[in-house]
Design an enzyme around this catalytic site. Sequence first.
Site, PDB file in Angstrom:
ATOM      1  N   TYR B 144    -105.506 101.545  47.276  1.00 32.66           N
ATOM      2  CA  TYR B 144    -106.248 102.643  45.972  1.00 32.66           C
ATOM      3  C   TYR B 144    -105.862 103.678  46.682  1.00 32.66           C
ATOM      4  CZ  TYR B 144    -110.364  99.380  44.316  1.00 32.66           C
ATOM      5  OH  TYR B 144    -111.072  98.354  44.357  1.00 32.66           O
ATOM      6  N   LYS B 194    -104.764  88.933  54.252  1.00 37.25           N
ATOM      7  CA  LYS B 194    -103.887  88.285  54.509  1.00 37.25           C
ATOM      8  C   LYS B 194    -102.676  88.364  55.391  1.00 37.25           C
ATOM      9  CE  LYS B 194    -101.037  85.423  51.308  1.00 37.25           C
ATOM     10  NZ  LYS B 194    -101.944  84.571  51.249  1.00 37.25           N
ATOM     11  N   ASP B 226    -106.950  83.851  49.445  1.00 39.76           N
ATOM     12  CA  ASP B 226    -107.442  83.144  49.405  1.00 39.76           C
ATOM     13  C   ASP B 226    -107.785  82.157  49.494  1.00 39.76           C
ATOM     14  OD1 ASP B 226    -105.499  82.968  51.485  1.00 39.76           O
ATOM     15  OD2 ASP B 226    -103.619  81.840  50.380  1.00 39.76           O
ATOM     16  N   ASP B 250    -112.736  94.729  46.468  1.00 41.58           N
ATOM     17  CA  ASP B 250    -113.532  94.714  45.168  1.00 41.58           C
ATOM     18  C   ASP B 250    -113.520  93.019  44.206  1.00 41.58           C
ATOM     19  OD1 ASP B 250    -113.697  96.112  42.940  1.00 41.58           O
ATOM     20  OD2 ASP B 250    -111.736  95.097  42.176  1.00 41.58           O
ATOM     21  N   ASP B 254    -117.375  91.165  44.051  1.00 44.95           N
ATOM     22  CA  ASP B 254    -117.494  90.589  42.310  1.00 44.95           C
ATOM     23  C   ASP B 254    -117.914  89.158  42.782  1.00 44.95           C
ATOM     24  OD1 ASP B 254    -117.941  93.409  40.950  1.00 44.95           O
ATOM     25  OD2 ASP B 254    -116.275  92.796  40.606  1.00 44.95           O
TER      26      ASP B 254
HETATM   27  C1  LIG Z   1    -114.231 100.967  38.642  1.00 47.26           C
HETATM   28  C2  LIG Z   1    -113.413 100.467  39.746  1.00 47.26           C
HETATM   29  C3  LIG Z   1    -112.095 101.381  40.570  1.00 47.26           C
HETATM   30  C4  LIG Z   1    -114.201 100.059  41.140  1.00 47.26           C
HETATM   31  C5  LIG Z   1    -113.063  99.636  42.161  1.00 47.26           C
HETATM   32  O1  LIG Z   1    -111.862  98.570  41.946  1.00 47.26           O
HETATM   33  O2  LIG Z   1    -113.303  99.642  43.024  1.00 47.26           O
HETATM   34  C6  LIG Z   1    -115.023  98.607  40.880  1.00 47.26           C
HETATM   35  O3  LIG Z   1    -114.586  98.099  40.035  1.00 47.26           O
HETATM   36  C7  LIG Z   1    -115.639  98.431  41.945  1.00 47.26           C
HETATM   37  O4  LIG Z   1    -116.427  97.919  42.514  1.00 47.26           O
HETATM   38  O5  LIG Z   1    -116.651  99.991  41.918  1.00 47.26           O
HETATM   39  C1  LIG Z   2     -98.389  80.422  52.715  1.00 47.64           C
HETATM   40  C2  LIG Z   2     -98.938  81.653  52.043  1.00 47.64           C
HETATM   41  C3  LIG Z   2     -97.527  82.729  51.715  1.00 47.64           C
HETATM   42  C4  LIG Z   2     -98.208  81.546  50.808  1.00 47.64           C
HETATM   43  C5  LIG Z   2     -98.782  82.479  50.211  1.00 47.64           C
HETATM   44  O1  LIG Z   2     -99.428  83.417  49.841  1.00 47.64           O
HETATM   45  O2  LIG Z   2     -97.892  82.857  48.649  1.00 47.64           O
HETATM   46  C6  LIG Z   2     -99.210  79.948  49.874  1.00 47.64           C
HETATM   47  O3  LIG Z   2    -100.746  80.576  50.155  1.00 47.64           O
HETATM   48  C7  LIG Z   2     -99.082  80.000  48.428  1.00 47.64           C
HETATM   49  O4  LIG Z   2    -100.267  80.578  47.966  1.00 47.64           O
HETATM   50  O5  LIG Z   2     -98.360  79.393  48.347  1.00 47.64           O
END
Ligand SMILES: CC(C)[C@H](C(=O)O)[C@@H](O)C(=O)O
Ligand SMILES: CC(C)[C@H](C(=O)O)[C@@H](O)C(=O)O
Lengths: 361, 361
Positions: B144, B194, B226, B250, B254
């Site tokens: 950010y 990650k 992920d 973020d 959510d």
């Molecule tokens: C508005 C945006 C920049 C903000 C963020 O990404 O932090 C919002 O999504 C949040 O989570 O408060």
């Molecule tokens: C193993 C890892 C680096 C890989 C990625 O993050 O791309 C996996 O999660 C994928 O989506 O194939």
Amino acid sequence: KQSYRIAVLPGDGIGPEVMAEAIKVLGAVQEKFGFTLDYQHYDVGGIAIDNHGEPLPAATLAGCEEADAILFGSVGGPKWEGLPPEKQPERGALLPLRSHFELFCNLRPAKIHPGLESLAPLRADIAAEGFDVLCVRELTGDIYFGQPKGRSGEGEQETGFDTMKYSRAEVRRIAHIAFQAARGRRGVVTSVDKANVLATSILWREVVEEVAKEYPDVTLNHLYIDNATMQMLRYPAQFDVLLCGNLFGDILSDEAAMITGSMGLLPSASLNAKDFGLYEPAGGSAPDIAGQGIANPVAQILSAAMLLRFSLKQEAAADAIDAAVSKALSQGYLTGELLPPEQRDQAKSTSEMGDFIAKAV
Amino acid sequence: KQSYRIAVLPGDGIGPEVMAEAIKVLGAVQEKFGFTLDYQHYDVGGIAIDNHGEPLPAATLAGCEEADAILFGSVGGPKWEGLPPEKQPERGALLPLRSHFELFCNLRPAKIHPGLESLAPLRADIAAEGFDVLCVRELTGDIYFGQPKGRSGEGEQETGFDTMKYSRAEVRRIAHIAFQAARGRRGVVTSVDKANVLATSILWREVVEEVAKEYPDVTLNHLYIDNATMQMLRYPAQFDVLLCGNLFGDILSDEAAMITGSMGLLPSASLNAKDFGLYEPAGGSAPDIAGQGIANPVAQILSAAMLLRFSLKQEAAADAIDAAVSKALSQGYLTGELLPPEQRDQAKSTSEMGDFIAKAV
Ligand SMILES: CC(C)[C@H](C(=O)O)[C@@H](O)C(=O)O
Ligand SMILES: CC(C)[C@H](C(=O)O)[C@@H](O)C(=O)O
């Protein structure tokens, strides 16, 4: 008679056993559609670490170079989890392969198969609306490969850093793929970014808008990644093609896969500009069930179908496999993890699934 | 008699109407617990753009500086969506406030309230296992704010770039907050990163491990983002405290909010090292229902309770509000969006909810 060379990288866990079924099914289509596949097997991932000291040995890479396409199983397991990140089976094999062959285009279809709605972790009324998306993920750029990446400073000020970046050219080529794919589907592209925070995303959005002008028949929407993650739960049926950079695509394609609740059915393709590609199931190596003959081979079999379609241009053979898989699923021919506990006694084994699909093509 | 100054920033959409209810409830507790709140109202977001040309006018910022805490409504709406990112109501108000006051610690509790399981977009059996997490998100670092951020190059090689980064000190202070919070909850921290791809995440993980040693009574798990996104769908009950950097937080906070299916109930706090803070509902400004008196004021009311707890240290008053809200919800005293369509005629209005909760404290 047309002949192709396939580099087969079964890997770890359930990799080898599901790979055997994919090759069984490929055997059936090559007879029927009149081409020959020549398989060369190579070690990759954990087994390659054990046998050669590294997850992607030079011989494996050389073998892939000589092939027309790579059929990849799955890699990793508890045995190798303590290794440093760049030596780990998954990361240490996949990232170098993607970058070496410039496999910039990752295609991950995810859908809820009719009749399998109850597997989805979603509320019944939401799952009933249907879910059928194609994630188009850029795979050789973004914060995965951007430089500089590393550490600097001392003590408490020591800082780790990574660089997210995309050029117009990189965004353009992956965007074209998403729009073209949307034409063959329901005609909607949802581009996912974080343009309210990231300079990379602002450029991403600009280029996607430019590309969209060339596809007036396709509808383009933009969503921030945080919102996309939510919409995917609330109203997943709204999505058709999801277009993402490498990092957001990693997150969102996994969320989409989990939404189907049937990871064992999901294939993927990672392609370069010459349609050379690596094909692998979306799920993992599932070491807990390896060797028991109960793993679902469908994701591997559908990955083989994608290989036929995209790298070998054998569309009819690919269609035949897809149809055979649909037949198996719609007839309730299923491995155990897709069945409710009380019906597990009807579960088909890994090789029964392969046999059925090979016969059906 | 203790007196505090609160900067009230109602913002756009439903902001002003839910804010009125929060102030009503605060009025009830200040009498009962014997302190005085002095409110100063300021424009923020879209209305500030309309009245002063910018989403965070200097007078608003100055007012916040003089206050003991900021009670924030919600900002944004279709009217301002065409503006460039840094001028938009949400981003243009929130990011400068976070960075100006160094609000590095974002706390977002998300839970499925007993009796409201059917609102969750999850399958009934998964929702029934329960869900009650606290997202602890770092809020002033990461991609950010990392520099450099921008563009370079020409034509198709023009590149957008952003820098993800974290120092040990930044990771340490947010990690301590997560572990301390876990002590007052179920004692489990799940750190999300990650680390198989990002240098920033490797450092993040190292520091989190170090901090964990000081909390031997707390269990620490690590998940890749992920995988976390998937586990949240498959088995959300496993999570207690989620510890994330700014970007992954973020996304994941959510997702967690959406999993509850009742965004109108979720508050948040953004704190600095001196416990000065900004308090706001997790949901948006909902312009589509603004002005109809049907918006749910609970998230705003619970945000006011967090303000009392964290910035004013009026824990008893905060507890009283939390208890009053639980009472309302468990008695089925609900706004329309929380009710099934066939029971919507029993929906309470925004002000009825506020009245009930004010009376119950
Ligand atoms: C508005 C945006 C920049 C903000 C963020 O990404 O932090 C919002 O999504 C949040 O989570 O408060
Ligand atoms: C193993 C890892 C680096 C890989 C990625 O993050 O791309 C996996 O999660 C994928 O989506 O194939």
